[in-house]
Scaffold this motif. Structure first.
Motif, PDB file in Angstrom:
ATOM      1  N   ARG A  84       0.831  -1.202   0.000  1.00  0.00           N
ATOM      2  CA  ARG A  84       0.000   0.000   0.000  1.00  0.00           C
ATOM      3  C   ARG A  84       0.867   1.254   0.000  1.00  0.00           C
ATOM      4  N   THR A  85       1.986   1.214   0.723  1.00  0.00           N
ATOM      5  CA  THR A  85       2.897   2.360   0.768  1.00  0.00           C
ATOM      6  C   THR A  85       3.461   2.652  -0.620  1.00  0.00           C
ATOM      7  N   VAL A  86       3.812   1.594  -1.347  1.00  0.00           N
ATOM      8  CA  VAL A  86       4.318   1.762  -2.714  1.00  0.00           C
ATOM      9  C   VAL A  86       3.242   2.367  -3.605  1.00  0.00           C
ATOM     10  N   PHE A  87       2.029   1.835  -3.510  1.00  0.00           N
ATOM     11  CA  PHE A  87       0.932   2.323  -4.350  1.00  0.00           C
ATOM     12  C   PHE A  87       0.609   3.798  -4.071  1.00  0.00           C
ATOM     13  N   ALA A  88       0.880   4.250  -2.852  1.00  0.00           N
ATOM     14  CA  ALA A  88       0.569   5.633  -2.485  1.00  0.00           C
ATOM     15  C   ALA A  88       1.618   6.620  -2.990  1.00  0.00           C
ATOM     16  N   GLY A  89       2.695   6.120  -3.568  1.00  0.00           N
ATOM     17  CA  GLY A  89       3.773   6.987  -4.036  1.00  0.00           C
ATOM     18  C   GLY A  89       3.473   7.639  -5.381  1.00  0.00           C
ATOM     19  N   ALA A  90       4.523   8.208  -5.970  1.00  0.00           N
ATOM     20  CA  ALA A  90       4.387   8.934  -7.245  1.00  0.00           C
ATOM     21  C   ALA A  90       4.406   7.953  -8.417  1.00  0.00           C
ATOM     22  N   TRP A  91       3.321   7.922  -9.166  1.00  0.00           N
ATOM     23  CA  TRP A  91       3.196   7.088 -10.357  1.00  0.00           C
ATOM     24  C   TRP A  91       2.992   7.985 -11.571  1.00  0.00           C
ATOM     25  N   ASP A 110     -11.314   2.524   0.719  1.00  0.00           N
ATOM     26  CA  ASP A 110     -11.536   3.681   1.588  1.00  0.00           C
ATOM     27  C   ASP A 110     -10.465   3.765   2.673  1.00  0.00           C
ATOM     28  N   PHE A 111     -10.114   2.613   3.254  1.00  0.00           N
ATOM     29  CA  PHE A 111      -9.085   2.588   4.299  1.00  0.00           C
ATOM     30  C   PHE A 111      -7.737   2.994   3.715  1.00  0.00           C
ATOM     31  N   TYR A 112      -7.425   2.489   2.540  1.00  0.00           N
ATOM     32  CA  TYR A 112      -6.156   2.814   1.869  1.00  0.00           C
ATOM     33  C   TYR A 112      -6.050   4.307   1.586  1.00  0.00           C
ATOM     34  N   VAL A 113      -7.104   4.892   1.030  1.00  0.00           N
ATOM     35  CA  VAL A 113      -7.086   6.316   0.694  1.00  0.00           C
ATOM     36  C   VAL A 113      -6.991   7.178   1.950  1.00  0.00           C
ATOM     37  N   ALA A 114      -7.746   6.816   2.999  1.00  0.00           N
ATOM     38  CA  ALA A 114      -7.758   7.598   4.230  1.00  0.00           C
ATOM     39  C   ALA A 114      -6.425   7.533   4.959  1.00  0.00           C
ATOM     40  N   ARG A 115      -5.795   6.361   4.957  1.00  0.00           N
ATOM     41  CA  ARG A 115      -4.579   6.184   5.751  1.00  0.00           C
ATOM     42  C   ARG A 115      -3.316   6.574   5.001  1.00  0.00           C
ATOM     43  N   VAL A 119      -0.776   9.940  -3.808  1.00  0.00           N
ATOM     44  CA  VAL A 119      -0.481  11.147  -4.589  1.00  0.00           C
ATOM     45  C   VAL A 119      -1.473  11.308  -5.736  1.00  0.00           C
ATOM     46  N   CYS A 120      -1.805  10.194  -6.374  1.00  0.00           N
ATOM     47  CA  CYS A 120      -2.724  10.221  -7.509  1.00  0.00           C
ATOM     48  C   CYS A 120      -4.169  10.096  -7.025  1.00  0.00           C
ATOM     49  N   PRO A 121      -5.101  10.950  -7.504  1.00  0.00           N
ATOM     50  CA  PRO A 121      -6.507  10.818  -7.122  1.00  0.00           C
ATOM     51  C   PRO A 121      -7.007   9.391  -7.350  1.00  0.00           C
TER      52      PRO A 121
END
Length: 230
Positions: A84-91, A110-115, A119-121
Motif C-alpha cells: 500500500r505504501t508503494v501504491f501511495a507513491g508517485a506514479w 476507503d481505508f487505503y485512501v484515508a490512511r 499522490v494520484c486521485p
C-alpha cells in the motif's frame, strides 16, 4: 469482519485479507488505447515486490506520458502494508479508478485512501462504465474496451448478488475504527505511568478481547502503545 463470495475476510492491522489460494499469475497490466488496465488474480497476495513490479510495468507502458488507470480488485486476496505504501507513491498516472465487487472491496479502498493519502486521485467503483466516466474516457477515443466490458459485466452481476449495499462498507469501516480507538482510549486510562512493554501487552490483550475476529500486526500495536505512553 464479514464473509464474501471469496471466503472469510479478516483485517490484519490495516491489511484486509480474504482466505483463498491464488491461482496462476498474480497480475495483468495492459495498455488499452490511452488507459492502463490492471487486474489482480484470484486470491493474489500483493506484496511490496509485486507493487514495485506493477509500478515498473506501468512506467514502461506510459513512456513518460501520464495516463489514467483502471484497477480490478474484485478477486484480490491480500494487500500488504508495504504494498500500500508503494501504491501511495508517485506514479506516472493522472487518476486511478479501482473497481471492486463487494462492500469489503470498498472498505479496502476507503481505508487505503484515508490512511495513505495517495499522490494520484483514487476512487472506488462497482461499475466499469462509471469508472471510465470518472477517468474522462469518451467513446471517441481509440481503445480496446471489449475485455473491460466483459469484466465489468461480470463484476456488475456479482454486485447485484450481494445481500448488502455499498453503505454497509462505510458502516463496517466506521465500527472497526471506532472500536479500535475506544480500546486505545480505555487502555490509556488504566496504564498511566506504565512502561511501554506493559502498555503494549495490555493493549494487545484488550484488542483481542474486544475484537476477537480481528488480527493486528505488531508494528501497529507498538505504535499505538507508544502513543499511549507519550
Amino acid at each position: 469482519m464479514a464473509a464474501s463470495r471469496h471466503g472469510q475476510s479478516r483485517f490484519l492491522g490495516g491489511t484486509f485479507m480474504r482466505e483463498q489460494t491464488p491461482v496462476g499469475n498474480k497480475y495483468t497490466v495492459e495498455l488499452c488505447g490511452n488507459v492502463l488496465y490492471q487486474r489482480w488474480a484470484s486470491g493474489a497476495v500483493v506484496t511490496e515486490e509485486d507493487a514495485r513490479a506493477v509500478m515498473a510495468k506501468v512506467s514502461a507502458l506510459c513512456s513518460s506520458r501520464p495516463r489514467p488507470m483502471v484497477v480490478d480488485i474484485s478477486r484480490m486476496g491480500v494487500l500488504e502494508h508495504k504494498a500500500r505504501t508503494v501504491f501511495a507513491g508517485a506514479w506516472p498516472l493522472t487518476r486511478v479508478a479501482v473497481v471492486g465487487a463487494s462492500p469489503v472491496d470498498r472498505v479496502i479502498v476507503d481505508f487505503y485512501v484515508a490512511r495513505h493519502a495517495p499522490v494520484c486521485p483514487t476512487k472506488f467503483f462497482t461499475s466499469f462504465s462509471d469508472a471510465m466516466t470518472w477517468l474522462g474516457i469518451t467513446s471517441g477515443q481509440t481503445m480496446n474496451l471489449q475485455r473491460l466490458s466483459r469484466a465489468g459485466e461480470a463484476t456488475n452481476h456479482s454486485v447485484r448478488d450481494q445481500s448488502r449495499d455499498a453503505r454497509d462498507a462505510d458502516r463496517m469501516l466506521n465500527v472497526l475504527l471506532e472500536r479500535t480507538e475506544k480500546v486505545i482510549s480505555e487502555t490509556q486510562a488504566v496504564t498511566t505511568g506504565w512502561p511501554l512493554f506493559s502498555v503494549e501487552a495490555k493493549l494487545t490483550e484488550r484488542l483481542h478481547s474486544v475484537l476477537p475476529g480481528v488480527r493486528f500486526i505488531e508494528k501497529d500495536v507498538r505504535a499505538w502503545a507508544a502513543r499511549i505512553s507519550s
